[in-house]
Design a protein around this motif. Structure first.
Motif, PDB file in Angstrom:
ATOM      1  N   ARG A 428      -4.823 -13.949   6.908  1.00  0.00           N
ATOM      2  CA  ARG A 428      -5.522 -13.355   8.049  1.00  0.00           C
ATOM      3  C   ARG A 428      -4.654 -12.233   8.619  1.00  0.00           C
ATOM      4  O   ARG A 428      -3.474 -12.450   8.900  1.00  0.00           O
ATOM      5  CB  ARG A 428      -5.802 -14.412   9.115  1.00  0.00           C
ATOM      6  N   VAL A 429      -5.232 -11.053   8.765  1.00  0.00           N
ATOM      7  CA  VAL A 429      -4.494  -9.891   9.245  1.00  0.00           C
ATOM      8  C   VAL A 429      -5.166  -9.365  10.510  1.00  0.00           C
ATOM      9  O   VAL A 429      -6.356  -9.596  10.755  1.00  0.00           O
ATOM     10  CB  VAL A 429      -4.438  -8.786   8.170  1.00  0.00           C
ATOM     11  N   SER A 430      -4.382  -8.652  11.309  1.00  0.00           N
ATOM     12  CA  SER A 430      -4.905  -8.053  12.537  1.00  0.00           C
ATOM     13  C   SER A 430      -4.918  -6.548  12.389  1.00  0.00           C
ATOM     14  O   SER A 430      -4.270  -5.972  11.501  1.00  0.00           O
ATOM     15  CB  SER A 430      -4.040  -8.461  13.732  1.00  0.00           C
ATOM     16  N   ALA A 431      -5.677  -5.887  13.267  1.00  0.00           N
ATOM     17  CA  ALA A 431      -5.788  -4.436  13.222  1.00  0.00           C
ATOM     18  C   ALA A 431      -4.414  -3.801  13.385  1.00  0.00           C
ATOM     19  O   ALA A 431      -3.645  -4.165  14.284  1.00  0.00           O
ATOM     20  CB  ALA A 431      -6.725  -3.942  14.328  1.00  0.00           C
ATOM     21  N   GLY A 432      -4.096  -2.858  12.508  1.00  0.00           N
ATOM     22  CA  GLY A 432      -2.806  -2.189  12.569  1.00  0.00           C
ATOM     23  C   GLY A 432      -1.715  -2.851  11.764  1.00  0.00           C
ATOM     24  O   GLY A 432      -0.616  -2.301  11.648  1.00  0.00           O
ATOM     25  N   GLN A 433      -1.976  -4.025  11.186  1.00  0.00           N
ATOM     26  CA  GLN A 433      -0.970  -4.708  10.377  1.00  0.00           C
ATOM     27  C   GLN A 433      -0.879  -4.054   9.004  1.00  0.00           C
ATOM     28  O   GLN A 433      -1.890  -3.748   8.377  1.00  0.00           O
ATOM     29  CB  GLN A 433      -1.323  -6.184  10.231  1.00  0.00           C
ATOM     30  N   VAL A 434       0.344  -3.852   8.521  1.00  0.00           N
ATOM     31  CA  VAL A 434       0.555  -3.205   7.227  1.00  0.00           C
ATOM     32  C   VAL A 434       0.097  -4.139   6.110  1.00  0.00           C
ATOM     33  O   VAL A 434       0.513  -5.305   6.036  1.00  0.00           O
ATOM     34  CB  VAL A 434       2.036  -2.823   7.035  1.00  0.00           C
ATOM     35  N   ILE A 435      -0.778  -3.626   5.238  1.00  0.00           N
ATOM     36  CA  ILE A 435      -1.264  -4.414   4.103  1.00  0.00           C
ATOM     37  C   ILE A 435      -0.846  -3.801   2.765  1.00  0.00           C
ATOM     38  O   ILE A 435      -1.049  -4.397   1.710  1.00  0.00           O
ATOM     39  CB  ILE A 435      -2.795  -4.550   4.154  1.00  0.00           C
ATOM     40  N   GLY A 436      -0.258  -2.605   2.791  1.00  0.00           N
ATOM     41  CA  GLY A 436       0.184  -1.969   1.556  1.00  0.00           C
ATOM     42  C   GLY A 436       0.758  -0.597   1.838  1.00  0.00           C
ATOM     43  O   GLY A 436       0.911  -0.191   3.009  1.00  0.00           O
ATOM     44  N   TYR A 437       1.039   0.145   0.745  1.00  0.00           N
ATOM     45  CA  TYR A 437       1.674   1.459   0.877  1.00  0.00           C
ATOM     46  C   TYR A 437       1.006   2.440  -0.082  1.00  0.00           C
ATOM     47  O   TYR A 437       0.588   2.077  -1.193  1.00  0.00           O
ATOM     48  CB  TYR A 437       3.176   1.353   0.591  1.00  0.00           C
ATOM     49  N   VAL A 438       0.922   3.675   0.368  1.00  0.00           N
ATOM     50  CA  VAL A 438       0.219   4.712  -0.387  1.00  0.00           C
ATOM     51  C   VAL A 438       0.878   4.895  -1.747  1.00  0.00           C
ATOM     52  O   VAL A 438       2.113   4.882  -1.886  1.00  0.00           O
ATOM     53  CB  VAL A 438       0.205   6.036   0.405  1.00  0.00           C
ATOM     54  N   GLY A 439       0.029   5.076  -2.788  1.00  0.00           N
ATOM     55  CA  GLY A 439       0.528   5.320  -4.128  1.00  0.00           C
ATOM     56  C   GLY A 439      -0.477   6.117  -4.939  1.00  0.00           C
ATOM     57  O   GLY A 439      -1.359   6.788  -4.381  1.00  0.00           O
ATOM     58  N   SER A 440      -0.349   6.030  -6.271  1.00  0.00           N
ATOM     59  CA  SER A 440      -1.243   6.777  -7.156  1.00  0.00           C
ATOM     60  C   SER A 440      -1.547   5.942  -8.393  1.00  0.00           C
ATOM     61  O   SER A 440      -1.525   6.438  -9.523  1.00  0.00           O
ATOM     62  CB  SER A 440      -0.608   8.120  -7.541  1.00  0.00           C
ATOM     63  N   THR A 441      -1.818   4.649  -8.177  1.00  0.00           N
ATOM     64  CA  THR A 441      -2.113   3.761  -9.298  1.00  0.00           C
ATOM     65  C   THR A 441      -3.592   3.850  -9.667  1.00  0.00           C
ATOM     66  O   THR A 441      -4.437   4.250  -8.862  1.00  0.00           O
ATOM     67  CB  THR A 441      -1.743   2.314  -8.929  1.00  0.00           C
ATOM     68  N   GLY A 442      -3.925   3.482 -10.890  1.00  0.00           N
ATOM     69  CA  GLY A 442      -5.308   3.543 -11.353  1.00  0.00           C
ATOM     70  C   GLY A 442      -5.706   4.965 -11.728  1.00  0.00           C
ATOM     71  O   GLY A 442      -4.866   5.789 -12.123  1.00  0.00           O
ATOM     72  N   LEU A 443      -6.999   5.296 -11.608  1.00  0.00           N
ATOM     73  CA  LEU A 443      -7.487   6.655 -11.891  1.00  0.00           C
ATOM     74  C   LEU A 443      -7.228   7.516 -10.667  1.00  0.00           C
ATOM     75  O   LEU A 443      -8.046   7.565  -9.730  1.00  0.00           O
ATOM     76  CB  LEU A 443      -8.985   6.617 -12.235  1.00  0.00           C
ATOM     77  N   SER A 444      -6.103   8.201 -10.663  1.00  0.00           N
ATOM     78  CA  SER A 444      -5.699   8.991  -9.496  1.00  0.00           C
ATOM     79  C   SER A 444      -4.950  10.227  -9.960  1.00  0.00           C
ATOM     80  O   SER A 444      -4.218  10.193 -10.959  1.00  0.00           O
ATOM     81  CB  SER A 444      -4.812   8.145  -8.583  1.00  0.00           C
ATOM     82  N   THR A 445      -5.153  11.321  -9.241  1.00  0.00           N
ATOM     83  CA  THR A 445      -4.451  12.572  -9.564  1.00  0.00           C
ATOM     84  C   THR A 445      -3.207  12.775  -8.722  1.00  0.00           C
ATOM     85  O   THR A 445      -2.463  13.723  -8.948  1.00  0.00           O
ATOM     86  CB  THR A 445      -5.400  13.762  -9.348  1.00  0.00           C
ATOM     87  N   GLY A 446      -2.986  11.915  -7.735  1.00  0.00           N
ATOM     88  CA  GLY A 446      -1.823  12.065  -6.866  1.00  0.00           C
ATOM     89  C   GLY A 446      -1.846  11.003  -5.794  1.00  0.00           C
ATOM     90  O   GLY A 446      -2.808  10.231  -5.656  1.00  0.00           O
ATOM     91  N   PRO A 447      -0.783  10.890  -5.006  1.00  0.00           N
ATOM     92  CA  PRO A 447      -0.712   9.849  -3.978  1.00  0.00           C
ATOM     93  C   PRO A 447      -1.761  10.056  -2.891  1.00  0.00           C
ATOM     94  O   PRO A 447      -1.825  11.108  -2.258  1.00  0.00           O
ATOM     95  CB  PRO A 447       0.711   9.985  -3.431  1.00  0.00           C
ATOM     96  N   HIS A 448      -2.591   9.055  -2.693  1.00  0.00           N
ATOM     97  CA  HIS A 448      -3.601   9.090  -1.630  1.00  0.00           C
ATOM     98  C   HIS A 448      -4.163   7.689  -1.450  1.00  0.00           C
ATOM     99  O   HIS A 448      -3.907   6.781  -2.250  1.00  0.00           O
ATOM    100  CB  HIS A 448      -4.723  10.083  -1.966  1.00  0.00           C
ATOM    101  N   LEU A 449      -4.937   7.507  -0.385  1.00  0.00           N
ATOM    102  CA  LEU A 449      -5.617   6.243  -0.130  1.00  0.00           C
ATOM    103  C   LEU A 449      -7.119   6.432  -0.333  1.00  0.00           C
ATOM    104  O   LEU A 449      -7.729   7.338   0.248  1.00  0.00           O
ATOM    105  CB  LEU A 449      -5.360   5.764   1.302  1.00  0.00           C
ATOM    106  N   HIS A 450      -7.699   5.598  -1.176  1.00  0.00           N
ATOM    107  CA  HIS A 450      -9.164   5.553  -1.312  1.00  0.00           C
ATOM    108  C   HIS A 450      -9.653   4.439  -0.399  1.00  0.00           C
ATOM    109  O   HIS A 450      -9.324   3.262  -0.577  1.00  0.00           O
ATOM    110  CB  HIS A 450      -9.558   5.278  -2.768  1.00  0.00           C
ATOM    111  N   TYR A 451     -10.468   4.778   0.592  1.00  0.00           N
ATOM    112  CA  TYR A 451     -10.886   3.849   1.640  1.00  0.00           C
ATOM    113  C   TYR A 451     -12.395   3.685   1.610  1.00  0.00           C
ATOM    114  O   TYR A 451     -13.142   4.680   1.614  1.00  0.00           O
ATOM    115  CB  TYR A 451     -10.431   4.389   3.006  1.00  0.00           C
ATOM    116  N   GLU A 452     -12.862   2.438   1.555  1.00  0.00           N
ATOM    117  CA  GLU A 452     -14.295   2.139   1.511  1.00  0.00           C
ATOM    118  C   GLU A 452     -14.665   1.175   2.631  1.00  0.00           C
ATOM    119  O   GLU A 452     -13.845   0.343   3.042  1.00  0.00           O
ATOM    120  CB  GLU A 452     -14.675   1.512   0.169  1.00  0.00           C
TER     121      GLU A 452
END
Length: 513
Positions: A428-452
């Protein structure tokens, strides 16, 4: 009258004596003559030098005599030298097993090891057997409260009777909850004399540090136990650390003496207003204030971060932790903070791709983009947009390292292309809690966050979601906020003996004599 001759002094008138008794005179002269000859031989022998320098007057009579003497001495030494042949000595019979064990029992090593042979040295006539082993009048014991251990159980395990252990625990619980005593607390016990060996020793004294500002002593007075409270003076002056940023803000703050936990909280607070990796430069000045408690006995306890400041010349960031609406938030010096809205932006960065149809940069054809992309440097923290539960955390095909959260009202959020995941499924996480760090894993051209964002399992445009809005303190609360900030700003660097200030390039503390 005495006359001198070639032998010795003589007596004048000797001729007359000779005439009277010629045979006596002749014998006397012969004796004197033999004595003189012997003396002359002795004088010659005394003049004879047996120790001849064989390096001088080589070939002379003296040299030859010395050589002969040397040869005779060497020959005598060789002739009289002892032989080197071993003496034949009959060997003793080996000890039998019983004899070996008996001899070993009386050796030094087994006695030093605690008589590991199980045998004892035989007693003699001067040994007197004791009827009973004498007991010490008191025993001092050091005990430690373990994790999940009971207070009374610790006393019983160290020799205190169950009844007295329960009595001592009852006295202590009147001053502090037994569950509040931290594991690892050391206790000093003194056990007194007992009436018989079948009884437990009585508890005479128990002393330990119950809390940071309180020590407790349970002692026996007049046959009954009583509790003594010993308050410990505590200075609550906050700890302030300032310094100049070098190659790394985190390392510079650590080198200045800031605790690791406080530096991490400081970076998270700044991360809400800027990109720490991109915006913080070498030469900027950091200002960190944390809670600190210093006991009169010398112990120091560091609390949570109170103030986060960063001086970048024309731009100054000052953030104060403040409780508003029952929630801790970071407010700027002007009193502007953040209030909890529906969701918040998950990362500090720029929007690089929106929701809808687009041409995929890697696949080369157009397809529907179910979220938004935020460009940010590798390692930038990604936080939960709102309170929720981690439904998935792991590798997810083209999304790379992927985290999905479920929220109330049928909402769900997803975060892709992480360099590292900081959450686990079911958490269980709260708003503003760190859940990860920006990277470029998977199908990615550079470091960014894909957010859905999903509503009842259907992807929706994150841009239509109401994000966090700014809040402004006012009235009495604003005045109290400013008074607290002014008080913290008045804390001098070096308040408390443990504070250090860093002015070097990498904020290493200066040492002054």
């Amino acid at each position: 009258m005495y006359l001198r001759n070639e032998h010795e002094l003589g007596i004048g008138g000797g001729a007359v004596a000779l005439g009277r008794d010629s045979s006596l005179a002749t014998g006397s002269f012969r004796a004197v003559d033999r004595a003189g000859v012997l003396r002359r031989h002795l004088d010659r022998l005394s003049d004879l030098d047996l120790i001849v320098d064989l390096g001088a007057r080589i070939g002379s009579r003296e040299w030859l005599r010395g050589l002969v003497t040397f040869g005779l001495l060497c020959a005598s030494a060789i002739a009289l030298a002892p032989g080197f042949e071993p003496f034949a000595v009959p060997a003793e019979a080996p000890l039998r097993e019983a004899q070996w064990q008996e001899a070993r029992a009386q050796a030094i090593s087994p006695l030093a090891y605690g008589a590991d042979s199980g045998r004892r040295m035989a007693s003699t006539a001067i040994v007197e057997r004791l009827a009973d082993t004498p007991e010490r009048p008191s025993i001092d014991v050091n005990a430690t409260l373990g994790r999940g251990d009971g207070f009374a159980r610790v006393l019983e395990r160290n020799g205190v009777g169950a009844k007295q252990a329960a009595e001592a625990a009852s006295l202590v619980s009147g001053a502090v909850g037994l569950g509040e005593i931290k594991s690892g607390t050391r206790m000093n016990l003194t056990l007194g004399r007992r009436a018989s060996r079948s009884e437990s020793r009585p508890l005479d004294r128990l002393a330990f540090r119950a809390k940071f500002d309180l020590s407790l002593v349970v002692e026996r007075v007049g046959g009954a136990l009583r509790l003594v409270r010993i308050p410990i003076a505590v200075d609550n002056t906050p700890l302030r650390i300032q310094g100049r940023v070098g190659s790394s803000l985190f390392q510079s703050a650590r080198n200045a003496g800031a605790p690791a936990g406080a530096v991490e909280a400081y970076l998270r607070a700044l991360g809400q207003r800027m990109s720490v990796r991109r915006d913080v430069k070498s030469g900027d000045r950091f200002d960190i204030i944390v809670e600190q408690r210093r006991a009169a006995t010398g112990e120091v306890e560091i609390g949570q971060l109170l103030f986060a400041g960063l001086d970048q010349g024309s731009r100054k960031t000052r953030l104060l932790k403040w409780t508003s609406g029952g929630r801790d938030q970071w407010f700027e010096a002007s009193g502007v903070g953040e209030t909890r809205g529906l969701m918040r932006v998950p990362v500090v960065g720029r929007l690089t791709s929106s929701f809808g149809m687009r041409r995929h940069p890697l696949l080369g054809y157009s397809r529907f983009h179910k979220g938004q992309d935020y460009g940010a440097p590798t390692g930038a923290p990604i936080v939960a947009a709102t309170d929720g539960v981690v439904a998935f955390a792991g590798w997810h095909g083209g999304h790379g390292n992927f985290v999905k959260l479920t929220h109330a009202g049928g909402l769900a959020t997803a975060y892709g292309h992480m360099s590292r995941i900081a959450a686990r499924a079911g958490q269980r996480v709260s708003a503003g809690q760190v859940i990860g760090y920006v990277g470029s894993t998977g199908l990615s051209t550079g470091p960014h966050l894909h957010y859905e964002v999903y509503k009842n399992g259907v992807a929706i445009n994150p841009g239509t979601i109401k994000f966090t809005t700014a809040a402004q303190l006012a009235g009495a609360e604003l005045r109290k906020f400013r008074a607290t900030l002014a008080r913290l700003m008045g804390v001098r660097v070096g308040a408390g003996a443990a504070v250090q200030s860093a002015e070097a390039k990498d904020a290493k503390p200066e040492k002054k004599g």
